[in-house]
Scaffold this active site. Structure first.
Site, short mmCIF file in Angstrom:
data_model
loop_
_atom_site.label_atom_id
_atom_site.label_comp_id
_atom_site.label_asym_id
_atom_site.label_seq_id
_atom_site.Cartn_x
_atom_site.Cartn_y
_atom_site.Cartn_z
N HIS A 143 -57.60 -22.73 30.78
CA HIS A 143 -58.79 -23.59 30.75
C HIS A 143 -59.73 -23.23 31.90
CE1 HIS A 143 -60.79 -27.67 30.23
NE2 HIS A 143 -61.25 -27.27 31.41
N GLU A 144 -59.18 -23.16 33.10
CA GLU A 144 -60.02 -22.85 34.28
C GLU A 144 -60.47 -21.40 34.28
OE1 GLU A 144 -61.20 -25.32 35.64
OE2 GLU A 144 -59.71 -26.81 35.06
N HIS B 57 -63.57 -20.92 32.18
CA HIS B 57 -64.83 -21.27 32.84
C HIS B 57 -65.38 -20.08 33.62
CE1 HIS B 57 -65.01 -25.49 31.88
NE2 HIS B 57 -63.81 -25.73 32.39
#
Length: 165
Positions: free
Chosen positions: A78-79, A82
């Protein structure tokens, strides 16, 4: 709360997942994006944050220790997504279509915006408030904004302003 010492095996598992996801993304995108810095300094109820300019991922060590497998499978990609979106497309909406595409099509992970981890161990003190229909608990930050007169919070059900006590 004191930050727990993360066993080296967990740190290695996190790094392994990060490197696997990054290699997969670089292959699919035909790029050579560098490995981001990984630190375990995230606090509070956030599982992690991606810092674009410093190209850094900050992970919550308490939530990681309590949810090792799910954390590594969900939060790490998820990170990373980004950071990859920022490198590939520039500044975009944090959980916009580019991020969703990066998660699902490139990394092969379901695009979920929030985690479902139990937060009891990382939750701070809350302050009791009420409206006409129910009790509410405000965080320290929200409570202080009310006290300073900077904010008024309303019940999502009845629409009435929340009152301390």
């Amino acid at each position: 709360m004191k930050t727990p010492r993360l066993p080296i095996a967990i740190q290695q598992a996190v790094m392994r997942r990060l490197r696997e996801n990054l290699a997969q993304a670089n292959l699919k995108l035909n790029r050579h994006y560098p490995e981001p810095k990984l630190v375990y300094t995230q606090r509070g109820t956030s599982a992690g944050t991606a810092w674009l300019e410093s190209y850094e991922i900050r992970l919550n060590p308490v939530l990681l220790m309590e949810n090792v497998d799910a954390f590594i499978a969900e939060v790490v990609p998820h990170e990373l997504a980004h950071l990859l979106v920022w490198k590939h497309f520039g500044r975009k909406a944090p959980h916009g279509k580019e991020w969703k595409w990066m998660m699902e099509s490139v990394l092969g992970v379901p695009a979920r915006r929030t985690h479902q981890f139990e937060l009891q161990s990382v939750r701070r003190n809350t302050f009791p408030y009420h409206c006409q229909c129910q009790q509410h608990q405000l965080t320290v930050r929200r409570h202080n904004r009310v006290v300073r007169g900077e904010a008024v919070y309303r019940c999502v059900h009845c629409g009435e302003p929340l009152v301390a006590g």
